[in-house]
Design an enzyme around this catalytic site. Structure first.
Site, PDB file in Angstrom:
ATOM      1  N   PRO A  88       0.778  -1.280   0.033  1.00 28.15           N
ATOM      2  CA  PRO A  88       0.066   0.047   0.045  1.00 28.15           C
ATOM      3  C   PRO A  88       0.816   1.248  -0.078  1.00 28.15           C
ATOM      4  CG  PRO A  88       0.016  -1.203   2.099  1.00 28.15           C
ATOM      5  CD  PRO A  88       0.551  -1.890   1.175  1.00 28.15           C
ATOM      6  N   GLU A 116       1.957  -7.835   8.104  1.00 31.96           N
ATOM      7  CA  GLU A 116       2.182  -6.498   8.051  1.00 31.96           C
ATOM      8  C   GLU A 116       3.168  -5.726   7.154  1.00 31.96           C
ATOM      9  OE1 GLU A 116      -0.810  -5.827  10.172  1.00 31.96           O
ATOM     10  OE2 GLU A 116       0.348  -4.032   9.695  1.00 31.96           O
ATOM     11  N   ARG A 154      -3.041  -8.181 -21.128  1.00 30.75           N
ATOM     12  CA  ARG A 154      -4.084  -7.919 -22.127  1.00 30.75           C
ATOM     13  C   ARG A 154      -3.530  -6.788 -22.881  1.00 30.75           C
ATOM     14  NH1 ARG A 154      -7.044  -3.568 -21.520  1.00 30.75           N
ATOM     15  NH2 ARG A 154      -9.177  -4.595 -22.719  1.00 30.75           N
ATOM     16  N   ASP A 169      -9.825   1.333 -25.162  1.00 28.43           N
ATOM     17  CA  ASP A 169     -10.165   1.052 -23.746  1.00 28.43           C
ATOM     18  C   ASP A 169     -10.414   2.114 -23.104  1.00 28.43           C
ATOM     19  OD1 ASP A 169      -7.996  -1.877 -22.723  1.00 28.43           O
ATOM     20  OD2 ASP A 169     -10.023  -1.724 -23.665  1.00 28.43           O
TER      21      ASP A 169
HETATM   22  C1  4H4 Z   1       1.822  -4.770   2.967  1.00 27.67           C
HETATM   23  C2  4H4 Z   1       0.054  -4.891   4.258  1.00 27.67           C
HETATM   24  C3  4H4 Z   1       2.237  -3.525   3.609  1.00 27.67           C
HETATM   25  C4  4H4 Z   1       0.366  -3.820   5.194  1.00 27.67           C
HETATM   26  C5  4H4 Z   1       0.810  -5.185   3.303  1.00 27.67           C
HETATM   27  C6  4H4 Z   1       1.593  -3.056   4.706  1.00 27.67           C
HETATM   28  C7  4H4 Z   1      -1.325  -4.028  -1.138  1.00 27.67           C
HETATM   29  C8  4H4 Z   1      -2.092  -2.826  -2.052  1.00 27.67           C
HETATM   30  C9  4H4 Z   1      -1.703  -4.561   0.170  1.00 27.67           C
HETATM   31  C10 4H4 Z   1      -0.680  -7.397   2.354  1.00 27.67           C
HETATM   32  C11 4H4 Z   1       0.590  -6.377   2.322  1.00 27.67           C
HETATM   33  C12 4H4 Z   1      -0.985  -6.072   1.963  1.00 27.67           C
HETATM   34  N1  4H4 Z   1      -0.532  -4.541  -2.153  1.00 27.67           N
HETATM   35  N2  4H4 Z   1      -1.410  -2.879  -3.207  1.00 27.67           N
HETATM   36  N3  4H4 Z   1      -3.063  -2.175  -1.285  1.00 27.67           N
HETATM   37  N4  4H4 Z   1       3.028  -2.348   6.628  1.00 27.67           N
HETATM   38  N5  4H4 Z   1      -0.904  -5.519   0.641  1.00 27.67           N
HETATM   39  O1  4H4 Z   1      -2.540  -3.931   0.848  1.00 27.67           O
HETATM   40  O2  4H4 Z   1       2.650  -0.846   4.739  1.00 27.67           O
HETATM   41  O3  4H4 Z   1       0.994  -1.099   6.152  1.00 27.67           O
HETATM   42  O4  4H4 Z   1      -0.743  -3.986  -3.294  1.00 27.67           O
HETATM   43  S1  4H4 Z   1       2.141  -1.593   5.726  1.00 27.67           S
END
Ligand code: 4H4
Length: 254
Positions: A88, A116, A154, A169
């Site tokens: 994220p 996490e 795609r 698209d």
């Molecule tokens: C990674 C959760 C980092 C929290 C994750 C953190 C995404 C998203 C996602 C499992 C992993 C989560 N992956 N796009 N959105 N510590 N992956 O949520 O940075 O909060 O790609 S953290």
């Protein structure tokens, strides 16, 4: 194009790879998808891939050693690679990023975080780029990896039936795609726009252009800001009753 997905749940991705366009792309050799279980690279007898965070706090963190070994193994199988951590905290993924990845000659190694996230030393020393598919927290990066595989595949030459599909698209030309209709020509009293049945390709093209801009104006006005129109296009829009609040001053393109 070759994708390498590093995950603790490789079976998670088996089903979407067995369906539709992705399945055909695999069978046709347009793509390869190599699934690796990070757990296979764990050193201890319990095959641990995560552990408690130093400094305390909630949740678990993915251990660096199994990830490092899995990334090294994947890299060794590629002439050249781009290592992406799904997180994220990454660059926001959109159609432009998909097109950029699709143009790359490199193998794409997709590292799926869980828990996490991953130990920071992996992010700093083994990851070329972090990508996020949106501002929300998933339980794992596997869905994000599949989003990337699907949206990039795609766009690869020959994957979609008619060459122009991806070209028109939604997003590919800045705005949303025109509305689509198919048989029957009247459905529960609702007819298909006459122009689409006319066979007049210029009229159809103009109608579709105007309808696409009107849809973009209604649903995603933010996308309009980045779109430029020639005076001829502005006239087509006006002919179809689509007005953008300017008359070709500063928005027209050459
Ligand atoms: C990674 C959760 C980092 C929290 C994750 C953190 C995404 C998203 C996602 C499992 C992993 C989560 N992956 N796009 N959105 N510590 N992956 O949520 O940075 O909060 O790609 S953290």
């Amino acid at each position: 194009m070759r994708f390498h997905v590093l995950t603790i749940f490789p079976e998670f991705l088996e089903s979407p790879l067995k369906e539709g366009i992705i399945r055909r792309a695999l069978q046709g050799g347009s793509i390869e998808v190599h699934l690796s279980n990070i757990r296979d690279f764990a050193l201890d007898k319990h095959s641990m891939t995560d552990d408690r965070p130093f400094g305390g706090g909630e949740g678990m963190v993915m251990k660096p050693e199994p990830l490092a070994a899995a990334i090294r193994k994947a890299r060794a199988q590629c002439a050249d690679s781009h290592v992406v951590l799904l997180s994220p905290q990454g660059r926001k993924y959109d159609q432009d990023v998909a097109a950029e990845l699709a143009r790359s000659e490199k193998d794409l190694i997709l590292v799926c975080g869980r828990y996490e996230g991953v130990d920071e030393r992996i992010r700093q020393n083994f990851i070329d780029e972090e990508i996020s598919i949106g501002d929300y927290i998933l339980t794992g990066g596997e869905l994000a990896a599949m989003v990337i595989i699907d949206s990039v595949t795609r766009l690869l030459p020959g994957v979609l039936g008619c060459a122009g599909s991806a070209e028109y698209d939604t997003f590919s030309r800045g705005g949303l795609k025109f509305p689509q209709y198919t048989r029957p020509s009247v459905f529960e009293g609702h007819p298909v726009p006459e122009v689409l049945l006319s066979g007049d390709h210029e009229k159809i093209s103009n109608w579709r252009f105007a309808a696409a801009v009107q849809m973009t104006k209604e649903k995603r006005p933010d996308l309009l800001a980045d779109m430029a129109f020639s005076n001829e296009q502005l006239q087509v829009l006006a002919d179809h009753g689509v007005f953008l609040g300017y008359t070709g001053t500063g928005k027209e393109k050459n």
